[in-house]
Write an enzyme that holds these catalytic residues in place. Structure first.
Site, short mmCIF file in Angstrom:
data_model
loop_
_atom_site.label_atom_id
_atom_site.label_comp_id
_atom_site.label_asym_id
_atom_site.label_seq_id
_atom_site.Cartn_x
_atom_site.Cartn_y
_atom_site.Cartn_z
N ARG A 135 0.68 -1.19 0.17
CA ARG A 135 -0.25 0.08 -0.11
C ARG A 135 0.72 1.36 0.05
O ARG A 135 1.73 1.41 0.51
CB ARG A 135 -1.08 -0.09 1.27
CG ARG A 135 -2.01 -0.92 1.27
CD ARG A 135 -3.09 -0.80 2.37
NE ARG A 135 -3.74 0.38 2.28
CZ ARG A 135 -4.59 0.89 3.02
NH1 ARG A 135 -4.67 0.39 4.37
NH2 ARG A 135 -5.33 1.89 2.81
N TYR A 137 0.28 5.59 0.02
CA TYR A 137 -0.50 6.78 -0.06
C TYR A 137 -0.66 7.50 -1.49
O TYR A 137 0.37 7.48 -2.21
CB TYR A 137 -0.14 7.98 0.94
CG TYR A 137 -0.29 7.51 2.67
CD1 TYR A 137 -1.55 7.17 3.06
CD2 TYR A 137 0.84 7.67 3.25
CE1 TYR A 137 -1.66 6.93 4.28
CE2 TYR A 137 0.59 7.29 4.42
CZ TYR A 137 -0.50 6.95 5.01
OH TYR A 137 -0.68 6.66 6.25
N ASP A 205 -9.55 7.13 15.45
CA ASP A 205 -8.11 7.05 15.16
C ASP A 205 -7.19 8.49 15.20
O ASP A 205 -7.28 9.18 14.58
CB ASP A 205 -7.91 6.70 13.66
CG ASP A 205 -6.47 6.45 13.32
OD1 ASP A 205 -5.72 6.51 14.11
OD2 ASP A 205 -6.23 6.24 12.04
#
Length: 295
Positions: A135, A137, A205
């Site tokens: 993964r 961003y 979060d």
């Protein structure tokens, strides 16, 4: 470097740590002395903190295994003897005087989504995956990003102040706003300045905004208002970055509680204390750990 090769690098002197003690005691903390324990809790104030055994400036090293940006790549922390040290469980959180340890997972101006492997022994740092693929961003993150050791956002605990959202089952995240780009696995001494209550797909979060003590502007920053004064626009930029980063993948924007505004330093310290208490319950096995590694 092949997947079987490993390298080790010394962490700078500010990355002081200590070795797990099962029979802790409390003592005052010198500038280069920090401590921790999983064994007992004490009550020096109205909130509970861990007691500890202090060790003077032991050397912790970063040890890389595998090749960066591969599924096998891991960043471990090791002590002088080569023994692995968990950045989540074995590094102390509190250093005294409102200062905390912070472990860098993602250096500023990078996009690989690195994170603590909470389900692996000694919780190394790895690149996150989805459906077997690494993964990233969609764009670089503009601050050093990582986590506070010995904290945990309990997925069974609803926060009545943030829409009743439950924790995301991870250590608390930190956004370090200093000028220097850090390294994966580097340990910094930071002071919290603010907190953002991000809600990601219904999970709470927390993002603690902090600055490293070795940053030239650190003496000028002591609360949320100082961030806006000396780093104008940074708090809004952090909120907007984390709000929008999933949109390019076709997902909805994240939301923020607490009126969509950053909370104060005192509120950030409250969050750190509460999540440290949750971590203590986790490692004492007072609550189920599920697939989380407690080693």
């Amino acid at each position: 470097m092949s997947a079987s090769m490993a390298t080790a690098r010394a962490i700078p002197a500010a990355a002081t740590s200590c070795i797990l003690s099962r029979t802790p005691f409390l003592r005052s903390l010198g500038r280069n002395t920090i401590c921790f324990s999983r064994a007992k809790l004490i009550s020096p104030s109205s909130r509970r903190l861990f007691s500890c055994r202090a060790i003077y400036n032991p050397q912790i090293q970063i040890k890389e295994e595998g090749k960066p940006e591969t599924l096998d790549y891991r960043v471990f922390l090791v002590d002088n003897s080569g023994k692995r040290v968990s950045p989540w469980h074995d590094l102390p959180l509190h250093l005294g005087d409102g200062i905390f340890n912070f472990v860098v997972e993602i250096p500023k101006e990078s996009s690989a989504k690195m994170e603590i492997a909470t389900d692996e022994p000694f919780t190394p740092i790895k690149q996150d995956t989805k459906k077997g693929k690494l993964r990233y961003y969609p764009y670089n993150i503009h601050w050093n990003y990582g986590m506070l050791p010995q904290t945990w956002e309990d997925p069974l605990l609803a926060n009545s102040e943030v829409e009743g959202a439950f924790g995301d089952n991870d250590p608390v995240d930190v956004v370090e706003i200093g000028d220097t780009r850090r390294e994966i696995g580097q340990i910094l001494r930071v002071k919290p300045l603010a907190a953002l209550a991000m809600i990601d797909e219904g999970e709470l979060d927390w993002k603690i905004v902090a600055i490293s003590l070795d940053d030239p502007k650190a003496p000028l920053l002591n609360d949320v208002g100082d961030v806006e004064k000396h780093f104008p626009g940074t708090l809004s930029a952090i909120r907007d970055w984390f709000r929008d980063y999933k949109i390019p993948d076709g997902k909805p924007a994240n939301r923020f509680g607490l009126g969509n505004k950053p909370a104060s330093k005192d509120y950030a310290l409250k969050i750190i204390t509460e999540t440290n208490e949750s971590w203590a319950k986790l490692v004492k096995r007072s609550i189920p750990s599920g697939e989380l590694s407690l080693v």
